[in-house]
Design a protein around this motif. Structure first.
Motif, PDB file in Angstrom:
ATOM      1  N   LEU A  13      95.048 -56.360  58.936  1.00  0.00           N
ATOM      2  CA  LEU A  13      96.316 -56.131  58.241  1.00  0.00           C
ATOM      3  C   LEU A  13      96.944 -57.420  57.737  1.00  0.00           C
ATOM      4  N   CYS A  14      96.662 -58.530  58.410  1.00  0.00           N
ATOM      5  CA  CYS A  14      97.313 -59.783  58.023  1.00  0.00           C
ATOM      6  C   CYS A  14      97.053 -60.181  56.571  1.00  0.00           C
ATOM      7  N   ALA A  16      96.763 -58.470  54.122  1.00  0.00           N
ATOM      8  CA  ALA A  16      97.469 -57.605  53.184  1.00  0.00           C
ATOM      9  C   ALA A  16      98.870 -58.115  52.906  1.00  0.00           C
ATOM     10  N   CYS A  17      99.376 -58.934  53.795  1.00  0.00           N
ATOM     11  CA  CYS A  17     100.690 -59.512  53.555  1.00  0.00           C
ATOM     12  C   CYS A  17     100.485 -60.902  52.952  1.00  0.00           C
TER      13      CYS A  17
END
Lengths: 149, 137
Positions: A13-14, A16-17
């Protein structure tokens, strides 16, 4: 074994930011070029300038100035400007401009010709002193702006 | 609550925090700025037989207005394109102007580079100071 799996999920997920840098909006002038065709035109003479159009869009031709050679000011006269395709000899040397569109005009700071031209590398802009009644009575500096995609 | 359950709960809470960190950062692309009217003031001196010019940029099609606001003599006033080399102007519009509060030149123009020129009409015996204002998009 579940915890490492969750760590992997978190790690995935990281990316994606992160960088949210705004995209730069293209300006209305993006991809357009302005070329100058500055020269001297003599009485009853014509001159041309070859240019390329890179993509579809409006090409503008603007006779902006007719001015005396050796004093400040402007020359009040009407000349013919236009655009066309370059003419070449057998060796491929550009020898002329075969006109597709012309207009009689005095100088202005707004384009006198606005046409949609297909991309090609063999366009030309032309200026000619054609009318003895309203045309040049002395040689003149001229400035033409050609704005195209 | 078992250790496994606590780990799972903490993990899902972390995921929720990561997800909430994404999304709208209020960094949406800026829209292109529209041209706002600009007023430029310029002053200088014209010598006998001389000329003085200054360039300016018009950001959008519109009207250029030039006002010779101060001058002790009638001068030539013109707007045109900056020369490609050597400085100065290739004039497209000119008037003989005396100082006034209303524009002596008002002309439509496409976006681009322009110049204003003040020049002696052949009447000056001594240098003359002037001031002018250029209004444009």
């Amino acid at each position: 074994m579940r915890f490492p799996v969750l760590i992997l999920i978190l790690a995935s997920l990281c990316p994606a930011c992160g960088d949210d840098t705004p995209t730069t909006p293209s300006s209305t002038a993006s991809g357009r070029a302005t070329e100058r065709f500055d020269d001297i035109i003599n009485v009853r003479e014509s001159k041309f300038f070859a240019f390329s159009v890179g993509s579809n869009g409006t090409t503008s031709i603007n006779l902006a100035s007719l001015s005396p050679i050796s004093r400040p000011g402007v020359i009040v006269a009407t000349v013919e400007i236009g655009w066309g395709k370059t003419a070449k000899d057998d060796a491929g040397t550009v020898i002329g401009c075969t006109l597709s569109k012309v207009t009689q005009t005095a100088p202005s700071l707004s384009a006198q010709i606005n046409d949609t031209l297909a991309p090609a590398s063999d366009y030309c802009a032309n200026i000619a002193d054609v009318d003895p009644a309203t045309g040049l009575r002395e040689p003149a500096n001229f400035s033409i702006r050609i704005t195209h995609p | 609550m078992s250790a496994t359950t606590r780990v799972l709960a903490a993990s899902w809470l972390s995921i929720a925090l990561f997800v909430s960190a994404c999304g709208d950062d209020n960094n949406s692309p800026t829209t292109p700025s529209t041209s706002t009217p600009t007023s430029e003031n310029w002053s200088g001196v014209v010598a006998p037989g001389g000329q003085s010019s200054r360039s300016f940029t018009v950001n959008a099609s519109g009207s250029i207005a030039v006002t010779l606001t101060a001058s002790a003599a009638t001068l030539g006033l013109g707007v045109g394109l900056p020369r490609v080399t050597g400085g100065g102007c290739r004039l497209g519009v000119t008037v003989n102007a005396s100082a006034a509060s209303n524009p002596q030149i008002s002309t439509s123009a496409d976006a681009g580079q322009y110049c204003v020129q003040v020049y002696d009409l052949g009447t000056l015996q001594d240098p003359v100071g002037f001031a002018l204002k250029i209004d444009h998009p």
